[in-house]
Design an enzyme around this catalytic site. Structure first.
Site, PDB file in Angstrom:
ATOM      1  N   ASN A 193       1.386  -0.905   0.085  1.00  0.00           N
ATOM      2  CA  ASN A 193      -0.305   0.256   0.024  1.00  0.00           C
ATOM      3  C   ASN A 193       0.731   1.380   0.080  1.00  0.00           C
ATOM      4  OD1 ASN A 193      -2.279   1.893   0.886  1.00  0.00           O
ATOM      5  ND2 ASN A 193      -2.850   0.979   2.306  1.00  0.00           N
TER       6      ASN A 193
ATOM      7  N   ARG B 130      -2.676  -2.566  -3.570  1.00  0.00           N
ATOM      8  CA  ARG B 130      -3.933  -1.354  -3.656  1.00  0.00           C
ATOM      9  C   ARG B 130      -3.510  -0.124  -4.247  1.00  0.00           C
ATOM     10  NH1 ARG B 130      -5.872   1.602   1.573  1.00  0.00           N
ATOM     11  NH2 ARG B 130      -7.875   2.588   0.772  1.00  0.00           N
TER      12      ARG B 130
ATOM     13  N   HIS C 215     -13.079   2.227  -1.136  1.00  0.00           N
ATOM     14  CA  HIS C 215     -13.429   1.233   0.255  1.00  0.00           C
ATOM     15  C   HIS C 215     -13.716  -0.363  -0.440  1.00  0.00           C
ATOM     16  CE1 HIS C 215     -13.265   4.182   3.472  1.00  0.00           C
ATOM     17  NE2 HIS C 215     -12.487   3.628   3.857  1.00  0.00           N
TER      18      HIS C 215
ATOM     19  N   ARG D  11     -13.488  14.139   8.022  1.00  0.00           N
ATOM     20  CA  ARG D  11     -14.391  14.588   7.110  1.00  0.00           C
ATOM     21  C   ARG D  11     -15.316  14.903   7.046  1.00  0.00           C
ATOM     22  NH1 ARG D  11     -11.685   9.581   3.368  1.00  0.00           N
ATOM     23  NH2 ARG D  11      -9.909   9.486   3.798  1.00  0.00           N
TER      24      ARG D  11
ATOM     25  N   GLU E  42      -8.111  -5.825   4.312  1.00  0.00           N
ATOM     26  CA  GLU E  42      -7.942  -5.958   3.203  1.00  0.00           C
ATOM     27  C   GLU E  42      -6.193  -6.121   2.644  1.00  0.00           C
ATOM     28  OE1 GLU E  42      -8.947  -1.975   4.316  1.00  0.00           O
ATOM     29  OE2 GLU E  42      -9.207  -1.259   2.383  1.00  0.00           O
TER      30      GLU E  42
END
Ligand code: ADP
Length: 386
Positions: A7, A78, A167, A228, A370
C-alpha cells in the site's frame, strides 16, 4: 503462494507478506518519511528513505531476514482509483501502469503514489508478477441512476465527474464473509455494509453486487468521518470561495479539519466515546450527529436493496465500538432492528451476530482484512494468467 501486499502512499509504504494457501502473515511493516529527509526531526535522527526505490530496498532487506530462502511469488498493490476501466483486479504491465497514471487527476494524492510503488517493483524485480487491486472496482456494478449526478453532461464527459465509490475491496470481502456467516451464497446476499474507520462509507449490496455507495467522486461524500465532513450543501463551498477562501483551504477544511475532529475536538472514536461518557456535551453531540447520519443511509440503502437481510459493521469503529453500534441501532427501531446488549458488548475478532433473536434484520460484526483480500485476489490473477 507468497504474496507481498503493498500500500504505497506519497511518503509511506505499508507492506505485508502473506502465505495465501496457509492464510498466514509472515511479515509486515510500515516505512515512513519517504523523500522527506529526516522530516523535521532533530539532528542525529535517521533520514527517511530518499524515494520509493530506496524504501523498497529496506523492505527487501527485512524480507531476507524474515523469510530466509523463501522468495515472494507475486506482488499485489492497493490502487485507489480504477476509474471506469477497472472492474476487477488485473495483472500489471506497462500499459496498465500508464492507464493508472492517466487516472491521476481523479485521485491526485493517491494514484501517483501507487504508480511509484508499481514502478519501483518493476525496476527492482522485472520478472515479478504484479497485480493491481482497485478500491473502486467493486462499485463498477452501480447502475447509472445511482452513479449519475444531476449536473450538465459535460461534467461527466469532460471531467469524469460521477460517483465512483471507494473501500470496495473491504466492502466486497465483508459482504462475502457476512453471506458465509448467514449461510447464503455470496450472489444471494442483500444487505448494507458499513465500513467505519477513519474514512467511512456505507454500501448497498444486492445479489452480492454493489448497487450504491456513500462515497462519490471523491472519498469526501457521505458519512461523517474522522476528519471529513461527509455530505453538505454544495453551496457552502461556493459561499466560502466568495468569502475569499482558496480551493486548497476549502479542501483542507473539509477533508482534514471537519468530521468528528471538528465536532468533538478529536478524530479518535475511543476518545470521543469516553469524553461523552464523562459528560462532555460536544462529544455527545458529535456521536449523535454521526450516528444519525449513518442511520439515514442505512434506511436509504434498506430501500435501495429491496429489503436488507443484514446490516454489517466493519473496520476500526464498526468492529470495536459497541457504544457507537448501539447508538446507530437505537435509531433503526423503525426497521425492527434490535441489538442483543450482551452479544454487542462482547469483544471478538470473529465474524458474529450482535442483534437480538427477535430483530427483524440481523446485525453483524465482520472484521475486514483488506491485505488478505488483496493477497487472495493477486494469487487468483497470477494463477489465471499462468
Ligand atoms: P483507517 O481508516 O485509518 O484504516 P481504522 O479502520 O483503523 O482506520 O479505524 C480507526 C478508528 O477506529 C478510530 O476512530 C479509532 O478510534 C477507532 N477504534 C479503534 N479501536 C477502537 C475501540 N476499541 N473502540 C472504539 N473505537 C475504536
Amino acid at each position: 503462494m507468497l504474496v507481498l501486499v503493498i500500500n504505497s502512499g506519497s511518503s509511506s509504504l505499508k507492506y505485508q507478506v502473506r502465505d495465501v494457501d496457509a492464510g498466514t502473515v509472515l511479515a509486515e511493516g510500515l516505512i515512513e518519511r519517504i523523500g522527506m529527509g529526516n522530516g523535521g526531526l532533530g539532528d542525529g535522527e535517521p533520514m527517511g528513505p530518499r524515494d520509493h526505490a530506496e524504501a523498497l530496498e529496506q523492505v527487501d532487506a527485512e524480507l531476507h531476514r524474515v523469510l530466509g530462502d523463501r522468495a515472494v511469488d507475486a506482488v499485489g498493490h492497493r490502487v485507489v482509483h480504477g476509474g471506469e476501466r477497472f472492474a476487477e483486479p488485473v495483472l500489471v504491465d506497462n500499459e496498465i501502469i500508464r492507464a493508472i497514471e492517466r487516472l491521476n487527476p481523479l485521485a491526485p494524492l493517491h494514484n501517483p503514489a501507487n504508480v511509484l510503488g508499481l514502478r519501483a517493483i518493476a525496476e527492482k524485480w522485472p520478472d515479478m508478477p504484479q497485480a493491481a487491486v482497485f478500491d473502486t472496482a467493486f462499485h463498477r456494478s452501480i447502475p447509472e441512476h445511482a452513479w449519475r449526478y444531476a449536473v450538465p453532461d459535460w461534467l461527466y464527459t469532460r471531467h469524469g465527474i460521477r460517483r465512483y465509490g471507494f473501500h470496495g475491496t473491504s466492502h466486497e470481502y465483508v459482504a462475502h464473509r457476512a453471506a458465509a456467516l448467514l449461510d447464503v451464497a455470496p450472489e444471494a446476499f442483500d444487505g448494507v455494509v458499513l465500513h467505519l474507520g477513519n474514512g467511512a462509507s456505507a454500501t448497498a449490496v444486492a445479489g452480492g453486487r454493489s448497487i450504491d455507495t456513500s462515497m462519490g467522486f471523491t472519498p469526501l461524500e457521505g458519512l461523517v468521518m474522522g476528519t471529513r465532513s461527509g455530505d453538505l450543501d454544495p453551496s457552502i463551498l461556493v459561499f466560502l470561495a466568495r468569502q475569499g477562501h482558496s480551493p486548497d483551504e476549502i479542501d483542507t477544511l473539509l477533508n482534514r479539519e471537519s468530521g468528528l475532529l471538528a465536532l468533538a475536538g478529536s478524530n479518535d472514536m475511543r476518545s470521543v466515546v469516553e469524553a461523552a461518557a464523562s459528560g462532555d456535551r460536544r462529544a455527545a453531540l458529535a456521536l449523535d450527529v454521526t450516528a444519525y447520519r449513518l442511520a439515514k443511509y442505512v434506511g436509504a440503502y434498506h430501500v435501495a436493496v429491496g429489503g436488507a437481510k443484514a446490516i454489517v459493521f466493519t473496520a476500526g469503529i464498526g468492529e470495536n465500538s459497541h457504544q457507537f453500534r448501539a447508538l446507530v441501532a437505537a435509531r433503526l427501531g423503525a426497521l425492527g432492528i434490535e441489538l442483543d446488549a450482551g452479544l454487542n458488548a462482547e469483544r471478538s475478532k470473529e465474524p458474529r451476530v450482535v442483534s437480538a433473536r427477535g430483530s427483524a434484520i440481523p446485525v453483524l460484526v465482520v472484521p475486514t482484512d483488506e491485505e488478505r483480500a488483496i493477497a487472495e485476489a493477486t494469487a487468483a490473477v497470477v494463477r489465471n494468467a499462468g
